[in-house]
Design a protein around this motif. Structure first.
Motif, PDB file in Angstrom:
ATOM      1  N   UNK A 453       5.607  13.662   5.500  1.00 33.36           N
ATOM      2  CA  UNK A 453       4.426  12.832   5.727  1.00 33.36           C
ATOM      3  C   UNK A 453       3.170  13.683   5.531  1.00 33.36           C
ATOM      4  N   UNK A 454       2.193  13.138   4.828  1.00 32.90           N
ATOM      5  CA  UNK A 454       0.935  13.830   4.575  1.00 32.90           C
ATOM      6  C   UNK A 454      -0.191  12.806   4.551  1.00 32.90           C
ATOM      7  N   UNK A 455      -1.416  13.308   4.467  1.00 38.69           N
ATOM      8  CA  UNK A 455      -2.568  12.417   4.332  1.00 38.69           C
ATOM      9  C   UNK A 455      -2.691  11.998   2.873  1.00 38.69           C
ATOM     10  N   UNK A 456      -2.777  10.710   2.629  1.00 40.93           N
ATOM     11  CA  UNK A 456      -2.843  10.220   1.253  1.00 40.93           C
ATOM     12  C   UNK A 456      -4.125  10.686   0.592  1.00 40.93           C
ATOM     13  N   UNK A 457      -4.048  11.073  -0.677  1.00 40.26           N
ATOM     14  CA  UNK A 457      -5.263  11.510  -1.387  1.00 40.26           C
ATOM     15  C   UNK A 457      -6.163  10.327  -1.719  1.00 40.26           C
ATOM     16  N   UNK A 458      -7.333  10.663  -2.250  1.00 42.92           N
ATOM     17  CA  UNK A 458      -8.232   9.603  -2.711  1.00 42.92           C
ATOM     18  C   UNK A 458      -7.522   8.812  -3.814  1.00 42.92           C
ATOM     19  N   UNK A 459      -7.796   7.494  -4.029  1.00 39.00           N
ATOM     20  CA  UNK A 459      -8.893   6.741  -3.404  1.00 39.00           C
ATOM     21  C   UNK A 459      -8.497   6.002  -2.124  1.00 39.00           C
ATOM     22  N   UNK A 460      -7.341   6.343  -1.535  1.00 40.75           N
ATOM     23  CA  UNK A 460      -6.955   5.666  -0.300  1.00 40.75           C
ATOM     24  C   UNK A 460      -7.996   5.919   0.785  1.00 40.75           C
ATOM     25  N   UNK A 461      -8.335   4.882   1.523  1.00 40.33           N
ATOM     26  CA  UNK A 461      -9.365   4.992   2.553  1.00 40.33           C
ATOM     27  C   UNK A 461      -8.754   4.820   3.930  1.00 40.33           C
ATOM     28  N   UNK A 462      -9.530   5.137   4.950  1.00 39.74           N
ATOM     29  CA  UNK A 462      -9.060   5.028   6.322  1.00 39.74           C
ATOM     30  C   UNK A 462      -8.742   3.572   6.648  1.00 39.74           C
ATOM     31  N   UNK A 463      -7.760   3.377   7.541  1.00 40.09           N
ATOM     32  CA  UNK A 463      -7.369   2.040   7.984  1.00 40.09           C
ATOM     33  C   UNK A 463      -8.233   1.687   9.190  1.00 40.09           C
ATOM     34  N   UNK A 464      -9.060   0.661   9.042  1.00 40.63           N
ATOM     35  CA  UNK A 464      -9.959   0.268  10.123  1.00 40.63           C
ATOM     36  C   UNK A 464      -9.809  -1.224  10.385  1.00 40.63           C
ATOM     37  N   UNK A 465      -9.499  -1.546  11.611  1.00 43.13           N
ATOM     38  CA  UNK A 465      -9.438  -2.923  12.064  1.00 43.13           C
ATOM     39  C   UNK A 465      -9.663  -2.916  13.568  1.00 43.13           C
ATOM     40  N   UNK A 466      -9.899  -4.045  14.203  1.00 44.35           N
ATOM     41  CA  UNK A 466     -10.130  -4.046  15.655  1.00 44.35           C
ATOM     42  C   UNK A 466      -8.982  -3.381  16.418  1.00 44.35           C
ATOM     43  N   UNK A 467      -9.307  -2.297  17.126  1.00 44.67           N
ATOM     44  CA  UNK A 467      -8.317  -1.596  17.922  1.00 44.67           C
ATOM     45  C   UNK A 467      -7.552  -0.524  17.175  1.00 44.67           C
ATOM     46  N   UNK A 468      -7.859  -0.297  15.892  1.00 48.41           N
ATOM     47  CA  UNK A 468      -7.104   0.692  15.113  1.00 48.41           C
ATOM     48  C   UNK A 468      -8.021   1.362  14.099  1.00 48.41           C
ATOM     49  N   UNK A 469      -8.020   2.683  14.101  1.00 48.31           N
ATOM     50  CA  UNK A 469      -8.786   3.479  13.139  1.00 48.31           C
ATOM     51  C   UNK A 469      -7.990   4.749  12.881  1.00 48.31           C
ATOM     52  N   UNK A 470      -7.341   4.840  11.723  1.00 49.30           N
ATOM     53  CA  UNK A 470      -6.462   5.981  11.467  1.00 49.30           C
ATOM     54  C   UNK A 470      -6.509   6.362   9.994  1.00 49.30           C
ATOM     55  N   UNK A 471      -6.097   7.598   9.716  1.00 47.42           N
ATOM     56  CA  UNK A 471      -6.063   8.106   8.348  1.00 47.42           C
ATOM     57  C   UNK A 471      -4.954   7.425   7.559  1.00 47.42           C
ATOM     58  N   UNK A 472      -5.086   7.372   6.228  1.00 43.63           N
ATOM     59  CA  UNK A 472      -4.048   6.745   5.398  1.00 43.63           C
ATOM     60  C   UNK A 472      -2.853   7.681   5.218  1.00 43.63           C
ATOM     61  N   UNK A 473      -1.927   7.651   6.152  1.00 48.48           N
ATOM     62  CA  UNK A 473      -0.737   8.494   6.055  1.00 48.48           C
ATOM     63  C   UNK A 473       0.160   8.025   4.911  1.00 48.48           C
ATOM     64  N   UNK A 474       0.838   8.982   4.286  1.00 43.32           N
ATOM     65  CA  UNK A 474       1.784   8.674   3.207  1.00 43.32           C
ATOM     66  C   UNK A 474       3.098   9.392   3.495  1.00 43.32           C
ATOM     67  N   UNK A 475       4.205   8.651   3.532  1.00 44.56           N
ATOM     68  CA  UNK A 475       5.532   9.220   3.763  1.00 44.56           C
ATOM     69  C   UNK A 475       6.310   9.123   2.464  1.00 44.56           C
ATOM     70  N   UNK A 476       6.960  10.219   2.059  1.00 42.65           N
ATOM     71  CA  UNK A 476       7.691  10.295   0.794  1.00 42.65           C
ATOM     72  C   UNK A 476       9.054  10.910   1.000  1.00 42.65           C
ATOM     73  N   UNK A 477       9.942  10.632   0.057  1.00 44.30           N
ATOM     74  CA  UNK A 477      11.251  11.275   0.014  1.00 44.30           C
ATOM     75  C   UNK A 477      11.136  12.517  -0.836  1.00 44.30           C
ATOM     76  N   UNK A 478      11.484  13.667  -0.267  1.00 41.94           N
ATOM     77  CA  UNK A 478      11.386  14.950  -0.980  1.00 41.94           C
ATOM     78  C   UNK A 478      12.662  15.149  -1.774  1.00 41.94           C
ATOM     79  N   UNK A 479      12.498  15.283  -3.081  1.00 42.58           N
ATOM     80  CA  UNK A 479      13.655  15.536  -3.946  1.00 42.58           C
ATOM     81  C   UNK A 479      14.009  17.004  -3.907  1.00 42.58           C
ATOM     82  N   UNK A 480      15.276  17.322  -3.699  1.00 43.64           N
ATOM     83  CA  UNK A 480      15.733  18.713  -3.638  1.00 43.64           C
ATOM     84  C   UNK A 480      16.497  19.056  -4.915  1.00 43.64           C
TER      85      UNK A 480
END
Length: 480
Positions: A453-480
């Motif tokens: 999990x990491x912070x999504x790069x631009x152009x993703x913006x922060x998630x803002x709605x009533x009661x919630x304000x958080x960074x755009x997290x991005x979860x990925x499957x790491x290929x080995x």
């Protein structure tokens, strides 16, 4: 020698002249006649801003004093010899005649060309002016000069010294790179700022050194061919191997340095928020040194008033006890309100009910995340990824949002098999995954996968709605 007004500066000026001749000699520049050395002396006086103190007579006298002793021969000094245990006389010169250069110079203009003696070279080596960072090219020129004159043993010593110096510099660069990874603000340290300002210079330095290595290899080839009857071929082979090793360790240094510049550029462009934040404030620097020591205090009572806040026995504010309870893993939830507690002597003890995660609600919110992850290999938490109703659900379920933070900044391996009986899993992230996989068997493909999990790069913006304000997290499957 009496040099008039430049007498107090004679040692400094003399060392500067020796250093300038040393650089000319490394570059095979034959501007090393007596007249040229006089010009170099004037250059030194101008650089030190004392040219107005020099005269034609005093400058020529200084140069004569460097070329010859008072009696026209070698300089002499007494020293104690530890071997013989008695005082001995050391004879030396600062300059000797460069026979090869003088031979051709006499045919053209009748001038004698000088070079530094071994004694003067030792003085230069003891000077820290040639040991500055990234001054490797000077050492390479020196090695090339030794090879050109057939001094294989001296060249081998210099190559070994160069290898040691480059490896030390590589270690220093790697330490800075590791520090930069731990705290990007090291980029604003004195070391980081200096290297950023010298980027173009360092690129040019590396290019010059590649040319020097090519010249050294050509000189070795000529030496092995022209002096094969005089020089031991085995020594040439060892020197060639060490030069090649020196080239490799230098390439490693260049790779580390350029990698650091790439990292710094990436941090500046893509992660500017890492450098934000107010500067720290501390009593010693901002109050005592910058205010009290500079401006003073109006009276002695002011000092007591200033320091009393640091040592006051009573706190101005104490957090209420209910706030402390809210921070604990166990919550206090009474079944009923007891108004007449004093009259109820035999009342049953109040139950402490452990606070837990509402897994049913959390799993319901996270199921679309893992479904998209299994299908596309990644999922980004943005406002567009959910409906308004689902975003309201996230805002009303802080436990579900907190799990994003627990996934962040680590590689997370999904267990190959579900634990028997649903027990034995203490990690909340692992519990979430097991609950989600148990709800939807189509997600079994995630088992054995590594998630990041990491912070999504631009152009993703922060998630803002009533009661919630958080960074755009991005979860990925790491290929080995």
């Amino acid at each position: 020698m009496n040099l008039g007004e430049i007498q107090p500066y004679k040692e400094m000026v003399s060392l500067s002249v020796l250093l300038q001749v040393y650089y000319l000699e490394l570059e095979s520049n034959e501007r090393r006649s007596k007249e040229d050395i006089i010009e170099l002396t004037w250059t030194a006086l101008e650089r030190f801003n004392i040219a107005n103190l020099g005269t034609t007579e005093s400058v020529e006298r200084l140069v004569d004093g460097l070329l010859w002793s008072g009696n026209g021969g070698d300089f002499e000094s007494f020293f104690y010899d530890d071997v013989t245990r008695q005082m001995s006389v050391q004879k030396y010169k600062y300059f000797t005649v460069d026979e090869d250069a003088t031979r051709s110079s006499w045919e053209e203009n009748g001038r004698t060309i000088y070079r530094l003696s071994e004694y003067a070279m030792e003085l230069i080596f003891m000077s820290h002016e040639i040991i500055d960072e990234f001054q490797i090219s000077i050492k390479l020129l020196e090695i090339q000069m030794h090879i050109k004159h057939g001094r294989v043993t001296r060249a081998l010593q210099d190559v070994n010294e160069l290898i040691s110096r480059v490896r030390k510099m590589t270690q220093q660069q790697q330490e800075y790179r590791n520090a930069l990874r731990r705290n990007p603000k090291h980029i604003f340290s004195e070391f980081g700022v200096a290297r950023h300002q010298r980027l173009e210079e360092i690129h040019h330095q590396f290019e010059e050194e590649r040319k020097h290595f090519d010249s050294i290899h050509r000189s070795l080839a000529r030496l092995a061919n022209d002096e094969k009857d005089v020089i031991d071929f085995n020594e040439i082979r060892i020197l060639s191997e060490r030069v090649e090793l020196s080239r490799r360790v230098h390439d490693e240094l260049a790779e580390v340095v350029l990698n650091i510049f790439e990292m710094e550029t990436n941090l500046r462009l893509n992660f500017p928020e890492l450098f934000w934040g107010a500067a720290g404030f501390n009593f010693r620097t901002h109050v005592w040194e910058e205010w009290v020591k500079e401006e003073g205090l109006p009276s002695g009572d002011s000092l007591e008033l200033l320091l009393s806040g640091l040592f006051a026995p009573n706190q101005d504010f104490v957090y209420p006890l209910p706030w402390a309870w809210e921070e604990q893993e166990v919550g206090f939830i009474p079944d009923l309100v007891m108004d007449d507690f004093e009259d109820e002597v035999d009342t049953e003890p109040v139950q402490y009910i452990p606070k837990g995660i509402p897994w049913a609600r959390v799993v319901e919110l996270w199921k679309p995340v893992f479904a998209a992850l299994a299908e596309h290999g990644s999922f980004t938490f943005t406002a567009d990824a959910f409906s308004a109703e689902e975003l309201t659900g996230w805002a009303n379920t802080p436990d579900a949002v907190d799990l994003w933070v627990q996934f962040f900044h680590t590689d997370f391996l999904v267990q190959e098999q579900a634990p028997e009986g649903g027990s034995g899993v203490s990690d909340e992230c692992q519990q979430l995954i097991q609950y989600v996989l148990a709800e939807d068997l189509l997600l079994e493909s995630l088992r054995g996968k590594t998630l990041r999990t990491s912070i999504a790069p631009e152009p993703a913006s922060r998630v803002r709605c009533p009661g919630l304000d958080m960074s755009p997290y991005m979860i990925t499957i790491v290929e080995r």
